[in-house]
Design an enzyme around this catalytic site. Structure first.
Site, PDB file in Angstrom:
ATOM      1  N   LYS A  53       0.548  -4.119   7.734  1.00 31.41           N
ATOM      2  CA  LYS A  53      -0.056  -2.908   8.309  1.00 31.41           C
ATOM      3  C   LYS A  53       0.987  -2.141   9.123  1.00 31.41           C
ATOM      4  O   LYS A  53       1.069  -0.920   9.055  1.00 31.41           O
ATOM      5  CB  LYS A  53      -1.267  -3.281   9.171  1.00 31.41           C
ATOM      6  CG  LYS A  53      -2.478  -3.680   8.331  1.00 31.41           C
ATOM      7  CD  LYS A  53      -3.571  -4.373   9.130  1.00 31.41           C
ATOM      8  CE  LYS A  53      -4.667  -4.882   8.191  1.00 31.41           C
ATOM      9  NZ  LYS A  53      -5.650  -5.745   8.843  1.00 31.41           N
ATOM     10  N   GLN A  97      -7.531  -7.794  14.611  1.00 29.15           N
ATOM     11  CA  GLN A  97      -7.387  -8.574  13.380  1.00 29.15           C
ATOM     12  C   GLN A  97      -8.353  -9.762  13.403  1.00 29.15           C
ATOM     13  O   GLN A  97      -8.327 -10.573  14.328  1.00 29.15           O
ATOM     14  CB  GLN A  97      -5.927  -9.059  13.241  1.00 29.15           C
ATOM     15  CG  GLN A  97      -5.654  -9.817  11.963  1.00 29.15           C
ATOM     16  CD  GLN A  97      -5.772  -8.948  10.704  1.00 29.15           C
ATOM     17  OE1 GLN A  97      -5.298  -7.818  10.671  1.00 29.15           O
ATOM     18  NE2 GLN A  97      -6.414  -9.474   9.676  1.00 29.15           N
ATOM     19  N   ASP A 120     -11.440   0.598  11.975  1.00 31.42           N
ATOM     20  CA  ASP A 120     -12.024  -0.348  11.020  1.00 31.42           C
ATOM     21  C   ASP A 120     -13.503  -0.035  10.769  1.00 31.42           C
ATOM     22  O   ASP A 120     -14.096  -0.556   9.825  1.00 31.42           O
ATOM     23  CB  ASP A 120     -11.922  -1.779  11.579  1.00 31.42           C
ATOM     24  CG  ASP A 120     -10.864  -2.600  10.855  1.00 31.42           C
ATOM     25  OD1 ASP A 120     -10.469  -2.205   9.746  1.00 31.42           O
ATOM     26  OD2 ASP A 120     -10.452  -3.629  11.405  1.00 31.42           O
TER      27      ASP A 120
END
Ligand code: NDP
Length: 280
Positions: A53, A97, A120
């Site tokens: 990422k 994460q 997200d």
């Protein structure tokens, strides 16, 4: 009709090229999109995802920050880090994460993220808006899947879609998006009776199970669009939830690797740039 590969790697690259142009334009207005990724502990798979990422961000000209926190961190300290990033004007997107260590409350931590920086789309406010059909941040993997299905050029209105998996990050949101696109959607899970009876009806079949080779050719309707979300490691090799032999039956199939995975990262960049656009 031979099965067509839905090349997520190529589509993700085209998307990222477009994002890099958007980033360059934003920079002329004094805004550099910034993404912070919080990594708690040192799970090897998470380490790889986080590194990828960061690399993707930098290639697009964006700012990226990895916040590494010890596995034994307390909930309060984790929240303090999230609050610090919420308040940082240079950070447009915050990603926690997953998974995080078991002693931490994932829901509480996700809901600490400012919903405007929740790239997200996991904050309850954003998940609720998605459910209500309102404009919101769409979670990266389902958003990427919809782009891949769009690439197949298959009209979705009135089609039968079957999703295997009911997680909050893949199964449920992709089912909502397919429903909003006009499909009749069935969500299957571990308690589903006669799974193949459902999957064989699917014009669009999404497998998000986490079991290598779970979907076999006899479970697929001839000509179906088959989306393989799974990332499984078998004897050191990455493989999906769909048996590659499904290509003998399906009309379209996403490969693993090179299908949904690269699209997830591209959509993360896109969501971060969209947040930065709002700041600009
Ligand atoms: P979860 O483990 O959260 O969910 C798996 C789902 O599969 C559950 O709903 C479970 O049902 C269902 N399931 C398990 N066994 C069966 C079975 N025998 N029959 C029918 N359904 C079953 O996983 P995620 O949704 O987080 O991820 C799914 C896969 O996608 C994983 O391999 C993951 O690594 C991958 N992934 C890939 C991404 C990408 O970018 N390509 C992004 C995110 C995930 P139940 O709810 O009843 O337990």
């Amino acid at each position: 009709m031979p099965c067509k590969t839905l090349d997520g790697k190529a589509l993700a690259q085209r998307t990222r090229d477009g994002i890099a142009k958007q980033v360059a334009e934003l920079k002329t207005r004094g805004v550099t999109p910034g993404l912070a990724v919080i990594l708690v502990g040192n799970d090897p798979a998470s380490e790889i995802y986080v590194r990828n990422k960061g690399i993707a961000c930098e290639k697009a000209g964006m700012r990226s920050e990895t916040v590494r926190l010890p596995a034994e961190i307390s909930q309060e300290r984790l929240h303090e880090e999230i609050e610090r990033l919420n308040a940082d004007p240079e950070i447009d997107g915050i990603l926690l994460q997953l998974p995080i260590p078991g002693h931490l409350d994932e829901r509480q931590a996700l809901d600490r993220i400012d919903p405007r920086k929740d790239v997200d789309g996991f904050h309850l406010v954003n998940a609720g808006k998605l459910l209500a059909g309102e404009k919101t941040v769409v979670p990266c993997t389902p958003k990427g899947i919809m782009r891949l299905i769009g690439e197949a050029g298959v009209p979705l209105v009135g089609k039968e879609a079957v999703v295997i998996g009911r997680s909050n990050i893949v199964g449920k949101p992709i089912a909502l998006l397919l429903m909003q696109a006009g499909c009749t959607v069935t969500i299957c899970h571990s308690k589903t009776v006669n799974l193949a009876g459902h999957t064989r009806r699917a014009d669009i079949l999404v497998a998000a199970v986490g079991k290598a080779g779970f979907v076999t050719p006899d479970m697929v309707k001839p000509g179906a669009v088959v989306i393989d979300v799974g990332i499984n490691r078998v004897e050191g090799k990455v493989c999906g939830d769909v048996d590659p032999a499904v290509s003998a039956v399906a009309g379209y199939l996403t490969p693993v690797p090179g299908g949904v995975g690269p699209m997830t990262i591209a959509m993360l960049l896109e969501n971060t740039v969209e947040a930065a656009e709002k700041r600009a």
